[in-house]
Write an enzyme that holds these catalytic residues in place. Structure first.
Site, PDB file in Angstrom:
ATOM      1  CG  HIS A  94      -1.748   1.215   1.365  1.00 42.68           C
ATOM      2  ND1 HIS A  94      -2.915   1.340   0.653  1.00 42.68           N
ATOM      3  CD2 HIS A  94      -1.611   2.359   2.073  1.00 42.68           C
ATOM      4  CE1 HIS A  94      -3.469   2.504   0.921  1.00 42.68           C
ATOM      5  NE2 HIS A  94      -2.693   3.142   1.777  1.00 42.68           N
ATOM      6  CG  ASP A 173     -12.145   4.117   6.180  1.00 39.00           C
ATOM      7  OD1 ASP A 173     -11.592   4.865   7.000  1.00 39.00           O
ATOM      8  OD2 ASP A 173     -11.939   4.173   4.958  1.00 39.00           O
ATOM      9  NE  ARG A 180     -10.407  10.992   9.824  1.00 33.80           N
ATOM     10  CZ  ARG A 180      -9.520  10.253   9.161  1.00 33.80           C
ATOM     11  NH1 ARG A 180      -9.856   9.073   8.682  1.00 33.80           N
ATOM     12  NH2 ARG A 180      -8.301  10.696   8.978  1.00 33.80           N
ATOM     13  CB  SER A 195      -8.597   5.610   7.980  1.00 31.27           C
ATOM     14  OG  SER A 195      -9.021   5.650   6.648  1.00 31.27           O
ATOM     15  CE  LYS A 199      -9.127   2.695   3.963  1.00 30.78           C
ATOM     16  NZ  LYS A 199      -9.299   4.049   3.469  1.00 30.78           N
TER      17      LYS A 199
HETATM   18  N1  URA Z   1      -6.094   7.551   3.415  1.00 30.11           N
HETATM   19  C1  URA Z   1      -7.040   6.818   4.035  1.00 30.11           C
HETATM   20  O1  URA Z   1      -7.429   5.763   3.559  1.00 30.11           O
HETATM   21  N2  URA Z   1      -7.539   7.286   5.219  1.00 30.11           N
HETATM   22  C2  URA Z   1      -7.140   8.436   5.781  1.00 30.11           C
HETATM   23  O2  URA Z   1      -7.618   8.779   6.848  1.00 30.11           O
HETATM   24  C3  URA Z   1      -6.164   9.188   5.113  1.00 30.11           C
HETATM   25  C4  URA Z   1      -5.637   8.723   3.936  1.00 30.11           C
END
Ligand code: URA
Length: 442
Positions: A94, A173, A180, A195, A199
């Site tokens: 990632h 999320d 947010r 976050s 994932k």
């Molecule tokens: N990328 C994400 O997936 N979440 C965040 O909070 C910031 C960047």
């Protein structure tokens, strides 16, 4: 009021108390976090209370135990991919996002060619940063919407599949991020780390290699912030039982020689043939080695690259996902070079300005529903360190119309910083973080 008294009598937590505890800087129990998150996802806690809690988290922070509990609660809010039908150690990769970042398209297939199993769920372009799914979809016919059975079967057969995350994964999320975004609570390390890692954990891989970028074109402004985020994410990954390694990399200048979807796929194909930008190749080799290490696969990655096996793996993956490379990648009708306005050496190329200019050409999106132009973007003719003379091309703009080129011309020219002394390219990978700590590059 009556409900609250009753809850207290029964020893139950309630949202108001949980928010108040965070406001006062106290540490939550895992149960409190699970209660807050699951109630919110079920619609039993309103946005205004969740927003108050998020702001309290922004100001007070979270302990590692709290952040892990939040991450686990987020994972539990939706489906988790079961990859047990794939043999061996499955490795995900990632990147926190950058400009010209096509590392996944190179390192993923190369790692697969080395024998690593790479089940990869990716994201789309947002703001000035690109997204792997959009890049892949620039290949005629490619689909990134793979059902779990097909995704798993492809990883078993080819070693790699790159697909979109199912909307049923980590619904918490999506809800939290949207909140947010409108309450100025995005920039909080525990919220960002949970976050991202929720994932990755829900995506089911056994090990995760993270590329945490910092600088002008990245989410994190400086190396200290990127290292903190990397450390936080490594702790979360390891806490969830996944071997996790993070590289901290610079994103002040765009990576490689192209920015834009089809242009980056072409650059990835070239890199997999061992050609092109040295810095891009070095980063891809480094990420691939990390993927092999966490998978306990011993391979001579450079030899595999030279053999062409990585490129062959990429082509097989594209074909398995419906792609027809033989039809050619989309090409923009207008291609205009922008020249330097002085002699000198390229000291830097402002990645944010390049990313925003690409957005203006249609290569990215400002809203989720925007359509993108797969052919639009830039080819960097004068990279950092190059010597240029006045009038020589810095960059070639690929666009649908001359007006679009006109619109970005001065911005893109000004992204180049030209100085009158020789410039050496700065190092790209600056630190590595694993469960034993941070190792700085020499
Ligand atoms: N990328 C994400 O997936 N979440 C965040 O909070 C910031 C960047």
């Amino acid at each position: 009021m009556y409900t609250r008294l009753l809850q207290r009598k029964l020893g139950l937590v309630n949202a108001l108390e949980v928010i108040g505890r965070k406001r006062d800087g106290q540490e939550h129990t895992a149960e409190e976090i699970r209660f807050l998150l699951s109630s919110y996802v079920r619609g039993e806690i309103p946005d205004y209370q969740m927003a108050a809690w998020l702001m309290a988290v922004c100001i007070r922070g979270m302990t590692p135990a709290e952040t892990l509990a939040l991450t686990e609660a987020m994972v539990a809010s939706g489906e988790v991919l079961d990859l047990s039908a794939i043999d061996g150690i499955k490795v995900d990769k990632h990147s926190t996002g950058g400009v010209g970042d096509k590392v996944t398209l190179v390192a993923g297939p190369l790692a697969a060619a080395c024998g690593v199993k790479v089940p990869k769920l990716s994201g789309r372009a947002l703001a000035h940063t690109g997204g792997t799914l959009d890049k892949l979809e620039s290949v005629p016919g490619v689909t990134v919407d793979l059902q779990p059975e097909r995704f798993i079967q492809q990883v078993r057969e080819i070693g790699i599949a790159v697909a979109a995350q199912s909307p049923r994964m980590v619904p918490a999320d999506k809800l939290l991020y949207a909140l947010r975004d409108v309450t100025a609570t995005v920039p909080s390390l525990p919220l960002i780390a949970s976050s991202i890692m929720s994932k990755k954990i829900a995506a089911g891989a056994d090990a995760i290699v993270l590329d945490v970028k910092f600088g002008r074109g990245a989410f994190m402004p400086d190396i200290a912030a990127a290292e903190d985020l990397a450390r936080e994410m490594v702790v979360l990954g390891e806490g969830a039982g996944r071997r996790t390694v993070a590289l901290v990399t610079a994103m002040d200048n765009p990576l490689g020689r192209s920015v834009g979807n089809a242009l980056e796929v072409q650059e990835a194909l070239d890199a997999l043939a061992g050609e092109g930008d040295q810095e891009l190749l070095e980063v891809c080799l480094r990420v691939t080695r990390e993927m092999c290490d966490v998978a306990r696969v011993s391979a001579d990655v450079e030899k595999v690259l030279r053999s062409g096996a990585g490129r062959e793996r990429f082509e097989r993956m594209l074909a398995a996902q419906g792609g027809h490379l033989e039809r050619g990648l989309p090409v923009a009708p207008i291609r205009i070079a922008i020249g330097a306005d002085a002699d000198g050496h390229v000291e830097g190329i402002d990645a944010l300005e390049v990313g925003l200019s690409a957005l203006e050409l249609g290569a990215g999106r400002t809203r989720k529903e925007d359509r993108i132009d797969p052919a639009a973007g830039f080819v960097i003719e004068a990279p950092v360190g190059a010597r240029v003379r006045k009038g020589e091309p810095l960059v070639t703009v690929h666009a649908q119309t001359p007006e679009l080129v006109e619109r970005v011309a001065s911005r893109i020219r000004n992204a180049w910083r030209i100085v009158d002394r020789e410039v050496r390219r700065p190092p790209h990978v600056l630190a590595r973080v694993d469960r034993d700590g941070v190792t700085k590059a020499d």
